[in-house]
Design a protein around this motif. Structure first.
Motif, PDB file in Angstrom:
ATOM      1  N   UNK A  40      -7.009   9.950  15.865  1.00 41.43           N
ATOM      2  CA  UNK A  40      -5.772  10.584  15.402  1.00 41.43           C
ATOM      3  C   UNK A  40      -6.072  11.521  14.230  1.00 41.43           C
ATOM      4  N   UNK A  41      -5.219  12.526  14.076  1.00 36.06           N
ATOM      5  CA  UNK A  41      -5.345  13.480  12.972  1.00 36.06           C
ATOM      6  C   UNK A  41      -3.945  13.808  12.466  1.00 36.06           C
ATOM      7  N   UNK A  42      -3.723  13.624  11.172  1.00 35.67           N
ATOM      8  CA  UNK A  42      -2.417  13.857  10.562  1.00 35.67           C
ATOM      9  C   UNK A  42      -2.550  14.837   9.405  1.00 35.67           C
ATOM     10  N   UNK A  43      -1.559  15.710   9.274  1.00 32.47           N
ATOM     11  CA  UNK A  43      -1.566  16.697   8.197  1.00 32.47           C
ATOM     12  C   UNK A  43      -0.220  16.724   7.502  1.00 32.47           C
ATOM     13  N   UNK A  48      -1.170  23.960   9.833  1.00 30.16           N
ATOM     14  CA  UNK A  48      -2.537  23.850   9.332  1.00 30.16           C
ATOM     15  C   UNK A  48      -3.531  24.094  10.465  1.00 30.16           C
ATOM     16  N   UNK A  49      -4.616  24.802  10.152  1.00 24.72           N
ATOM     17  CA  UNK A  49      -5.580  25.181  11.177  1.00 24.72           C
ATOM     18  C   UNK A  49      -6.186  24.005  11.911  1.00 24.72           C
ATOM     19  N   UNK A  50      -6.307  22.871  11.230  1.00 25.58           N
ATOM     20  CA  UNK A  50      -6.897  21.700  11.856  1.00 25.58           C
ATOM     21  C   UNK A  50      -6.125  21.194  13.053  1.00 25.58           C
ATOM     22  N   UNK A  51      -4.849  21.538  13.143  1.00 23.29           N
ATOM     23  CA  UNK A  51      -4.047  21.111  14.293  1.00 23.29           C
ATOM     24  C   UNK A  51      -4.591  21.693  15.598  1.00 23.29           C
ATOM     25  N   UNK A  58      -8.158  17.196  22.320  1.00 22.16           N
ATOM     26  CA  UNK A  58      -7.244  16.178  22.863  1.00 22.16           C
ATOM     27  C   UNK A  58      -7.118  14.962  21.954  1.00 22.16           C
ATOM     28  N   UNK A  59      -7.062  15.219  20.664  1.00 23.94           N
ATOM     29  CA  UNK A  59      -6.867  14.161  19.678  1.00 23.94           C
ATOM     30  C   UNK A  59      -5.409  14.154  19.245  1.00 23.94           C
ATOM     31  N   UNK A  60      -4.792  12.994  19.293  1.00 23.88           N
ATOM     32  CA  UNK A  60      -3.386  12.881  18.922  1.00 23.88           C
ATOM     33  C   UNK A  60      -3.187  13.328  17.484  1.00 23.88           C
TER      34      UNK A  60
END
Length: 229
Positions: A40-43, A48-51, A58-60
């Motif tokens: 998972x990745x949260x911002x 944000x560019x990381x999205x 394919x990371x939630x």
């Protein structure tokens, strides 16, 4: 028979910007023998560019915009809901430009890693490269550490050093340190998720194998036999 992936440690990444350090963790996790998987990745920053990086792999992901909340505690409570749903073994801060509350740190003690662009404890906070140049240091670098209740504090897991050139500017030094960060963070995460490095109270415990074969302080590239200090 369980898949090898099922045994790897689950990692949630928090970021605020381009997500380049997150990308380095994702790329490392693609190796079949890497001991962690980025789930998972949260911002806190919409757009944000990381999205895009998370989506490409394919990371939630989700945005928990801090500006939509009346207080730091309210924002953190909403973020906490996302993290609990993700059920991570480790939380990696990768350019996450928010100071976590003491209650958050206590809740996940020993499970939150951060990367900082200096050789801690030198140059905590922001503008590290500019301050390093003003101080006239000859060695600069990056640090991965467990997060505690203090700013850029907590036991150090691994560091990598870069030399400072007399002609360096803030930008040129930042670029070299960032390249080092992209090597150092996957290395440090692997040390922790493989059990070679663990937190005991307020101290780091390193296994014999990590101490002799996987140095935690070295001159880049990571894995080089040339060490610093």
């Amino acid at each position: 028979m369980a898949k090898a992936e099922d045994t790897r440690k689950r990692v949630c990444v928090l970021f605020s910007g381009r997500g380049t350090n997150m990308a380095s963790l994702i790329m490392a996790s693609m190796a079949p023998d890497y001991p962690a998987i980025i789930t998972h990745a949260f911002t806190n920053v919409p757009g944000a560019g990381g999205l895009e990086i998370a989506d490409f792999h394919n990371i939630a992901s989700a945005v928990v915009d801090h500006k939509a909340f009346d207080s730091r505690e309210a924002h953190e409570a909403a973020l906490l809901e996302k993290i609990e749903e993700a059920k991570p073994d480790i939380i990696c801060l990768a350019g996450y430009m928010r100071v976590l509350t003491e209650s958050f740190v206590r809740r996940f003690r020993g499970k939150v890693l951060n990367i900082h662009p200096s050789l801690l404890p030198a140059f905590k906070g922001v503008d590290t490269h500019h301050r390093a140049l003003l101080a006239g240091v000859r060695i600069h670098g990056a640090t991965v550490h467990f997060v505690d209740e203090t700013l850029d504090g907590g036991p150090i897991i691994a560091q990598a050093a870069v030399s400072v050139d007399p002609a360096d500017t803030d930008d040129s030094l930042a670029e070299r340190v960032l390249e080092t960060e992209h090597l150092l963070y996957p290395h440090a995460l692997a040390l922790v998720t493989s059990g070679k490095v663990r937190l005991s109270g307020s101290r780091i415990v390193v296994s014999d194998g990590a101490a002799t074969g996987q140095p935690a302080l070295f001159s880049p590239p990571v894995g080089s036999t040339q060490r610093v200090l």
